[in-house]
Scaffold this active site. Structure first.
Site, PDB file in Angstrom:
ATOM      1  CE  LYS A 201      -4.205  -1.938   1.955  1.00 46.75           C
ATOM      2  NZ  LYS A 201      -5.245  -1.885   2.972  1.00 46.75           N
TER       3      LYS A 201
ATOM      4  CG  ASP B  79      -8.538   0.413   3.109  1.00 45.12           C
ATOM      5  OD1 ASP B  79      -9.476  -0.308   2.734  1.00 45.12           O
ATOM      6  OD2 ASP B  79      -7.342   0.053   3.094  1.00 45.12           O
TER       7      ASP B  79
HETATM    8  P1  NAP Z   1       0.088  -3.495   8.875  1.00 47.44           P
HETATM    9  O1  NAP Z   1       0.428  -2.239   8.192  1.00 47.44           O
HETATM   10  O2  NAP Z   1       0.994  -4.656   8.796  1.00 47.44           O
HETATM   11  O3  NAP Z   1      -0.112  -3.134  10.452  1.00 47.44           O
HETATM   12  C1  NAP Z   1      -0.332  -4.126  11.411  1.00 47.44           C
HETATM   13  C2  NAP Z   1      -0.660  -3.485  12.749  1.00 47.44           C
HETATM   14  O4  NAP Z   1      -0.983  -4.540  13.669  1.00 47.44           O
HETATM   15  C3  NAP Z   1       0.511  -2.713  13.365  1.00 47.44           C
HETATM   16  O5  NAP Z   1       0.014  -1.637  14.101  1.00 47.44           O
HETATM   17  C4  NAP Z   1       1.132  -3.769  14.274  1.00 47.44           C
HETATM   18  O6  NAP Z   1       1.841  -3.236  15.351  1.00 47.44           O
HETATM   19  C5  NAP Z   1      -0.098  -4.449  14.790  1.00 47.44           C
HETATM   20  N1  NAP Z   1       0.182  -5.784  15.293  1.00 47.44           N
HETATM   21  C6  NAP Z   1       0.468  -6.871  14.539  1.00 47.44           C
HETATM   22  N2  NAP Z   1       0.667  -7.932  15.357  1.00 47.44           N
HETATM   23  C7  NAP Z   1       0.521  -7.490  16.624  1.00 47.44           C
HETATM   24  C8  NAP Z   1       0.582  -8.120  17.900  1.00 47.44           C
HETATM   25  N3  NAP Z   1       0.851  -9.418  18.019  1.00 47.44           N
HETATM   26  N4  NAP Z   1       0.328  -7.380  18.980  1.00 47.44           N
HETATM   27  C9  NAP Z   1       0.043  -6.062  18.868  1.00 47.44           C
HETATM   28  N5  NAP Z   1      -0.033  -5.424  17.695  1.00 47.44           N
HETATM   29  C10 NAP Z   1       0.199  -6.115  16.578  1.00 47.44           C
HETATM   30  O7  NAP Z   1      -1.324  -4.028   8.413  1.00 47.44           O
HETATM   31  P2  NAP Z   1      -2.598  -3.158   7.977  1.00 47.44           P
HETATM   32  O8  NAP Z   1      -2.623  -2.960   6.526  1.00 47.44           O
HETATM   33  O9  NAP Z   1      -2.644  -1.943   8.837  1.00 47.44           O
HETATM   34  O10 NAP Z   1      -3.787  -4.142   8.338  1.00 47.44           O
HETATM   35  C11 NAP Z   1      -4.064  -4.475   9.687  1.00 47.44           C
HETATM   36  C12 NAP Z   1      -5.396  -5.167   9.795  1.00 47.44           C
HETATM   37  O11 NAP Z   1      -6.440  -4.305   9.421  1.00 47.44           O
HETATM   38  C13 NAP Z   1      -5.536  -6.357   8.842  1.00 47.44           C
HETATM   39  O12 NAP Z   1      -5.067  -7.501   9.478  1.00 47.44           O
HETATM   40  C14 NAP Z   1      -7.027  -6.424   8.540  1.00 47.44           C
HETATM   41  O13 NAP Z   1      -7.650  -7.357   9.385  1.00 47.44           O
HETATM   42  C15 NAP Z   1      -7.509  -5.038   8.874  1.00 47.44           C
HETATM   43  N6  NAP Z   1      -7.998  -4.380   7.641  1.00 47.44           N
HETATM   44  C16 NAP Z   1      -9.325  -4.441   7.391  1.00 47.44           C
HETATM   45  C17 NAP Z   1      -9.835  -3.853   6.263  1.00 47.44           C
HETATM   46  C18 NAP Z   1     -11.307  -3.927   5.979  1.00 47.44           C
HETATM   47  O14 NAP Z   1     -11.707  -3.556   4.873  1.00 47.44           O
HETATM   48  N7  NAP Z   1     -12.125  -4.357   6.915  1.00 47.44           N
HETATM   49  C19 NAP Z   1      -9.001  -3.171   5.366  1.00 47.44           C
HETATM   50  C20 NAP Z   1      -7.631  -3.110   5.656  1.00 47.44           C
HETATM   51  C21 NAP Z   1      -7.151  -3.722   6.807  1.00 47.44           C
HETATM   52  P3  NAP Z   1       3.416  -2.897  15.221  1.00 47.44           P
HETATM   53  O15 NAP Z   1       3.490  -1.539  14.592  1.00 47.44           O
HETATM   54  O16 NAP Z   1       3.885  -2.929  16.641  1.00 47.44           O
HETATM   55  O17 NAP Z   1       4.013  -3.980  14.380  1.00 47.44           O
END
Ligand code: NAP
Length: 542
Positions: A332, A368
């Site tokens: 992204k 989003d």
């Molecule tokens: P990303 O950029 O990889 O960010 C992941 C986030 O989760 C970071 O803040 C990370 O914290 C945190 N995290 C991961 N594992 C963790 C753990 N074990 N304990 C605490 N925090 C943890 O991913 P993203 O694109 O933001 O997406 C994240 C989630 O959003 C996806 O998994 C999805 O379920 C959801 N999402 C939903 C939609 C929808 O349309 N509904 C759209 C997009 C995303 P750190 O910074 O500490 O690593």
């Protein structure tokens, strides 16, 4: 060096629906490759029999004679009659190119080919190399063919040969008198397939090319064959639950029903989602169902893109006819480099999930942000409900950035908490938010309207994990988990127990996809259809 006319990036024709309705005879077919150990097993397989007998003629069946323990020319004749010769592709693959009969001689294989030609099988496949070795003997067999078409094939299960080698093989196949040349290669990443794509646009050939890039990175080649200048008459697929005969073969029903393979033609707009991994993305099911519901010409594919997504968007996507892309993890942010124009909010967010072909370049935006903020605002009471209210966002990744900017734009005061504090601090600075520590959340601050989880905590398969303990969830607040797999996360269960109103990630997912669909096609999205398809797909996954 070589003549090749790959097209420039072009926009979606806004009203091009139902543009191609081929009749049953000229539409491309799906060939289901047999995975059976014998003719007897194949003959007893009801799925293969039913597919071959379809009145619309959509399917062919490939007999992989080299894998049949009971192979004999008599059995081959019997099977051709049982399946109807015009629905059959006969292949007795050489051991050097992946055939399973290590002792197969060229002569034996040619004898089976001759039987197939005499019985008027639709296609007989013989390797370019075998044909060249057999020379006039092979020429003699195929010179007598009536309705049978000869496929001259080449397979490399290790890599993609350089363009000049592929070009020479295609030339050789045509010179041998083939009706179709088939080249199957193994890219390690989508970019590796460039020479194959260039070959598809080469202008110095007369016969159709079936260009297959094996594996997930080459999935496009299984679906888009009919879109290229000299389209192949069919593509290969596997049976339900069958392993297939080459990596990356889709299930035949998916090709016909999900990808509407028979309607794909040279003008079909292509859309897709890029990410890594990508196989489990729900976007292809959702977007293809939407295209079908509105009877629009178009197909939406998963593109496994490792490495540089901007290079894919600039160099590969135009050759695939791609006019719109959804972008998912981990691309992204990096894909922005491909954009000629960026939506101001997406620029602030620093991440995009959508690329649309516009004016010869890519327009990048982030659907989003509005999808998340809109869903949350609606659940909070509708327009204006976030104005002046405090919302805690958990996470600081791509989704957090979109959510934080989205709710901020609707007047919310944003609090942020993330496992890695420095990332939260950076986002807080960018969006104008306040970072909070875990202890502060535990103290149940009265000011909070709600909590939005944007971390991946609680997502399949770690479904028992939760970003907040029950005692940390503000009682009576609105809790939105952007995770949609599963729909009912542990966080939402705990929140219900605390008397909270809850919202799962489904609405956000469908909304972001619906806005992409509108940008891609210029038509309002059939939102209910999209939601139903996503629900069905999630239910299937269990
Ligand atoms: P990303 O950029 O990889 O960010 C992941 C986030 O989760 C970071 O803040 C990370 O914290 C945190 N995290 C991961 N594992 C963790 C753990 N074990 N304990 C605490 N925090 C943890 O991913 P993203 O694109 O933001 O997406 C994240 C989630 O959003 C996806 O998994 C999805 O379920 C959801 N999402 C939903 C939609 C929808 O349309 N509904 C759209 C997009 C995303 P750190 O910074 O500490 O690593």
């Amino acid at each position: 060096m070589y003549a090749c006319t790959a097209p420039p990036l072009s926009e979606s024709p806004r009203t091009s629906y139902n543009a191609r309705m081929p009749n049953a005879h000229d539409a491309p077919q799906v060939c289901i490759a047999s995975h059976h150990g014998s003719f007897a097993e194949l003959l007893a397989d009801a799925e293969f029999r039913a597919a071959a007998e379809r009145p619309d003629g959509a399917c062919l069946v490939e007999f992989r004679v080299d894998a049949f323990a009971d192979r004999s020319e008599a059995k081959l004749r019997e099977a051709l009659v049982a399946f109807t010769p015009q629905r059959c592709v006969v292949t007795y693959r050489s051991p050097e190119e992946g055939g399973r009969d290590a002792n197969a001689s060229d002569e034996t294989r040619l004898a089976f080919a001759k039987t197939a030609v005499q019985a008027q099988a639709a296609f007989v496949d013989l390797e370019v190399a075998t044909f060249a070795r057999l020379g006039d003997r092979a020429r003699g067999v195929f010179a007598d063919r009536k309705s049978t078409r000869l496929i001259a094939s080449f397979h490399d299960f290790e890599a993609v040969p350089v363009y000049d080698r592929l070009h020479a093989l295609r030339k050789q196949g045509e010179a041998l008198g083939a009706d179709v040349v088939k080249i199957a290669v193994q890219p390690k990443a989508i970019h590796d397939a460039s020479p194959l794509l260039d070959l598809l646009y080469a202008t110095d050939f007369a016969k159709p090319l079936m260009a297959l890039a094996m594996g997930e990175a080459g999935f496009w080649s299984r679906v888009l064959g009919p879109r290229f200048p000299q389209p192949a008459p069919f593509t290969f697929a596997r049976g339900e639950g069958a392993p297939g005969t080459a990596p990356g073969q889709p299930i035949w029903r998916e090709l016909l029903e999900l990808y509407r393979f028979r309607r794909i033609g040279p003008a079909t707009p292509v859309y897709g989602v890029i990410g890594s991994p990508i196989a489990h993305s729900l976007s292809p099911a959702m977007h293809n169902a939407a295209l079908a519901a509105l009877n629009l010409d178009g197909v939406f594919l998963p593109f496994r893109v490792d490495g540089e997504p901007a290079a894919f968007a600039r160099e590969i996507a135009p050759k695939l006819g791609v006019r719109g892309l959804s972008v998912t993890i981990p691309h992204k942010e990096t894909v922005i480099a491909a954009a000629a124009e960026i939506d101001p909010l997406a620029r602030q967010i620093g991440a995009v999930n959508t690329l649309v072909a516009r004016g010869g370049g890519w327009f990048a935006t982030n659907t989003d942000a509005h999808a998340a903020a809109g869903s949350f605002e609606e659940a909070a009471g509708g327009e204006g409900a976030l104005n002046g209210k405090t919302v805690l966002v958990l996470g600081a990744g791509g989704a957090a950035r979109a959510v934080a900017f989205g709710i901020k734009a609707r007047g919310a005061e944003v609090w942020l908490h993330n496992r890695t504090e420095s990332r939260a601090e950076k986002l807080a600075q960018d969006v104008g938010a306040r970072c909070v520590k875990r202890e502060e959340i535990s103290r149940q601050p009265k000011a909070l309207l709600g909590v939005i989880n944007t971390t991946s905590v609680g997502m399949h398969p770690n479904v028992d994990a939760t970003p907040l303990a029950a005692s940390e969830i503000p009682q009576g607040s609105l809790v939105f988990d952007t995770v949609y797999n599963p729909l009912r996360t542990r966080l939402l269960e705990l929140a219900e127990g605390r008397g909270c109103r809850t919202l799962n990630g489904l609405k956000m997912f469908v909304r972001q996809g619906a806005e992409q669909f509108r940008l891609f096609t210029g038509r309002p999205a059939p939102v209910e259809v999209m939601e139903q398809v996503v629900l069905q797909a999630l239910a299937k996954r269990g």
